[in-house]
Structure formats: C-alpha cells, structure tokens
Design a protein around this motif. Structure first.
Motif, PDB file in Angstrom:
ATOM      1  N   THR A 166       0.849  -1.151   0.089  1.00  0.00           N
ATOM      2  CA  THR A 166       0.116   0.073   0.000  1.00  0.00           C
ATOM      3  C   THR A 166       0.901   1.360   0.044  1.00  0.00           C
ATOM      4  O   THR A 166       0.428   2.336  -0.406  1.00  0.00           O
ATOM      5  N   LEU A 167       1.928   1.259   0.502  1.00  0.00           N
ATOM      6  CA  LEU A 167       3.190   2.258   0.614  1.00  0.00           C
ATOM      7  C   LEU A 167       3.234   2.721  -1.073  1.00  0.00           C
ATOM      8  O   LEU A 167       3.393   3.956  -1.131  1.00  0.00           O
ATOM      9  N   TYR A 168       3.351   1.844  -1.740  1.00  0.00           N
ATOM     10  CA  TYR A 168       3.729   2.257  -3.195  1.00  0.00           C
ATOM     11  C   TYR A 168       2.542   2.757  -3.920  1.00  0.00           C
ATOM     12  O   TYR A 168       2.615   3.926  -4.597  1.00  0.00           O
ATOM     13  N   ILE A 169       1.397   2.328  -3.546  1.00  0.00           N
ATOM     14  CA  ILE A 169       0.116   3.065  -4.002  1.00  0.00           C
ATOM     15  C   ILE A 169      -0.060   4.601  -3.582  1.00  0.00           C
ATOM     16  O   ILE A 169      -0.161   5.560  -4.331  1.00  0.00           O
ATOM     17  N   LEU A 170       0.420   4.813  -2.081  1.00  0.00           N
ATOM     18  CA  LEU A 170       0.305   6.027  -1.533  1.00  0.00           C
ATOM     19  C   LEU A 170       1.490   7.027  -1.909  1.00  0.00           C
ATOM     20  O   LEU A 170       1.180   8.105  -2.125  1.00  0.00           O
ATOM     21  N   GLY A 171       2.643   6.275  -2.365  1.00  0.00           N
ATOM     22  CA  GLY A 171       3.397   7.388  -3.111  1.00  0.00           C
ATOM     23  C   GLY A 171       3.321   7.958  -4.055  1.00  0.00           C
ATOM     24  O   GLY A 171       3.450   8.959  -4.401  1.00  0.00           O
ATOM     25  N   ALA A 172       2.422   6.888  -5.060  1.00  0.00           N
ATOM     26  CA  ALA A 172       2.170   7.546  -6.305  1.00  0.00           C
ATOM     27  C   ALA A 172       1.023   8.497  -6.294  1.00  0.00           C
ATOM     28  O   ALA A 172       0.907   9.660  -7.115  1.00  0.00           O
ATOM     29  N   ILE A 173       0.160   8.365  -5.362  1.00  0.00           N
ATOM     30  CA  ILE A 173      -1.095   9.228  -4.936  1.00  0.00           C
ATOM     31  C   ILE A 173      -0.576  10.453  -4.645  1.00  0.00           C
ATOM     32  O   ILE A 173      -1.068  11.625  -5.158  1.00  0.00           O
ATOM     33  N   ILE A 174       0.309  10.401  -3.762  1.00  0.00           N
ATOM     34  CA  ILE A 174       1.075  11.707  -3.297  1.00  0.00           C
ATOM     35  C   ILE A 174       1.584  12.549  -4.363  1.00  0.00           C
ATOM     36  O   ILE A 174       1.467  13.789  -4.350  1.00  0.00           O
ATOM     37  N   VAL A 175       2.252  11.939  -5.178  1.00  0.00           N
ATOM     38  CA  VAL A 175       2.832  12.637  -6.493  1.00  0.00           C
ATOM     39  C   VAL A 175       1.912  13.425  -7.250  1.00  0.00           C
ATOM     40  O   VAL A 175       1.736  14.492  -7.567  1.00  0.00           O
TER      41      VAL A 175
END
Length: 291
Positions: free
Chosen positions: A117-126
C-alpha cells in the motif's frame, strides 16, 4: 473574449479534478480494502466527497459567469463564494466521518496493513500535489475562489496521503502492537482537513462581506489613473469581488473650473482606460471630485 476564456479555463480545470478524484477514490478504496489500511479507506472517503465538491464548483463557475440582467446588474459572481461554502461543508463532513471511524478503529484490534500500500500512496501523493499546483495556477489565472477551494482539496488529499504513508510505515516497521498507527494517521488527517476548511472558508467569507483585501489592485488602479488626461489625482477606491470580476468605485480629482461635460468625458476616458489595462475589472463607477 477574455471572460469566456477564463470560464473555459476554469471549467477544464474542474473536469480535470472530477476525473482525477473519481480515479483516486476507486484506487484508494480498493487498495485500502485489500491492503487492510483504514487510512487509505479514509483517503478514499475524502476523494469521494471531492467528486461531489468538484461538481458543485463546476456548477458555480458556470452560473457565476452568466451575464448581468435586470435582477442582477452586477452579474451572478456571488454564486462562487456561496458554492465555496458548500465545498467547505463537504470537507467538514468528510473530516467528521474519517475522525469518527478512526477513533472506532483505534479501539478495535486488527491486522497490520500490507506493505504494497506504500507504493500506491507514494504515487497518489505525487499525483495529488501535481493536481494542486495545476488547479491553483488556473485559479490565479481566472480569479476564481471556488477553483481555489478545489485546488486546496487536492492539497489536503495529498497531505492526508502523506499522513497515511507515515502511519502505515510506522505500523510495518514497529510491527505487532502498532497496528493502530494507521488509524492515528487517519485521525491526524481529519484534523488537517478541518484546518484547511477554515483556510478555504475565510477568504470566501471576506468576498461575501465585501472585505477590503485588494491593496495591490488599488495601487494598480491609481497608477493607470495617473496617465489619463484630465485626472489630477485619485481619492477613495473601493473594490468588491464577485466571481472572477472586481467591481470598483473610484473618486477622481479633476480641475474645478471645467464644465460638467468635460468632467463627464474624463470619467469615461478613465473607465475605459482601467477596463482596458486591467481586464479582470467588471463594473467601474467613477465619481468626479473638483480639485
């Protein structure tokens, strides 16, 4: 022509927000459900309210840009801050739901969130930070308060995602016993959404109340006035914002020995010069004062 261009720019930015928020709500909801992360689910809830808020912004922009009529001689621009109030209402509602559910989840034992889920969140933040910068740029270009509120939706979404990222990271690093870090992150995000709601609400309230917030524009109006033939100086200058336009009441000093017609002609020259040099001005009322 400029008014129509501004309206189209604002509408395109709003459609961008609607499509982006819909995609984010689906991605976050699925990732939160399968990744066992309430912080992501809370994020999805906010994105869902953002969709409805963006539709409200779209309606407000279209309605506020209707031309002046007999019942609305200054146009329909005041619809924009009213829509902004509704958008703030959506933000407060989502923050309340997120906060309540976070408190419930903190008290309820549950499994750790999934690391992916951290990878998903990283992309969402950008993506959300990019969306904020784009929509905020368009709001400045068009002087749209409701579009500015929509931009802050993207920023608050990015920051709630940052909180979720931190919460999930803590839960994964520290392991068993720290599962609720994810929920504490969601609770923190709810508090930040409430704070952003105030930041959005305050200028919209100032617009409705005709609060003086435009010193830079007053200075620009005075500079343009100095170059108009017949104008000796300017005195009072009152500005009120309605939608994407600024309406101006200006007192101009002219020679006390000229005729009424000459004073009338100077006021028209001044009005034309101001509207030509500062396209975002709407109604301009000139009051002539004898020097």
């Amino acid at each position: 022509m400029r008014d129509k261009a501004n309206e189209l720019t604002a509408i395109k930015a709003t459609y961008f927000s609607i499509i982006g928020n819909t995609s984010m709500a689906i991605i976050k909801g699925l990732a939160g459900f399968f990744g066992n992360s309430y912080a992501l689910i809370a994020d999805a809830i906010e994105s869902t309210t953002d969709i409805f808020a963006s539709f409200l912004v779209l309606f407000g922009i279209k309605y506020s840009n209707r031309p002046a009529d007999e019942n609305h001689p200054y146009g329909h621009g005041r619809a924009e801050p009213l829509i902004t109030f509704l958008v703030v209402g959506f933000l407060i509602t989502s923050a309340t739901i997120i906060g309540y559910e976070s408190i419930i989840n903190i008290q309820t034992p549950h499994n750790l969130p999934k690391s992916w889920t951290l990878y998903i969140l990283g992309a969402i933040i950008v993506w959300k930070e990019y969306s904020f910068r784009l929509v905020m740029k368009r709001s400045k270009e068009t002087n749209s308060s409701s579009l500015k509120a929509d931009a802050w939706h993207h920023r608050s979404d990015a920051l709630t995602s940052v909180a979720a990222f931190i919460g999930i990271s803590i839960a994964l690093i520290l392991g068993k016993g720290y599962e609720s870090a994810d929920d504490w992150a969601a609770l923190f995000a709810a508090g930040f959404i409430l704070y952003n709601s105030y930041l959005i609400f305050r200028p919209a309230l100032g617009e409705i109340m005709d609060e003086h917030l435009y010193d830079d524009l007053v200075e620009e109006i005075r500079k343009v006035s100095q170059h108009v033939e017949g104008v000796i100086d300017t005195e009072k200058c009152f500005i009120r914002k309605a939608g994407m336009k600024y309406h101006v009441d200006l007192h101009a000093r002219v020679s006390g020995t000229i005729s009424v017609k000459e004073g009338h002609d100077i006021s028209h020259r001044l009005k034309d010069a101001l509207q030509e040099e500062i396209p975002e001005l709407g109604q301009v009322l000139i009051h002539i004062e004898p020097n």
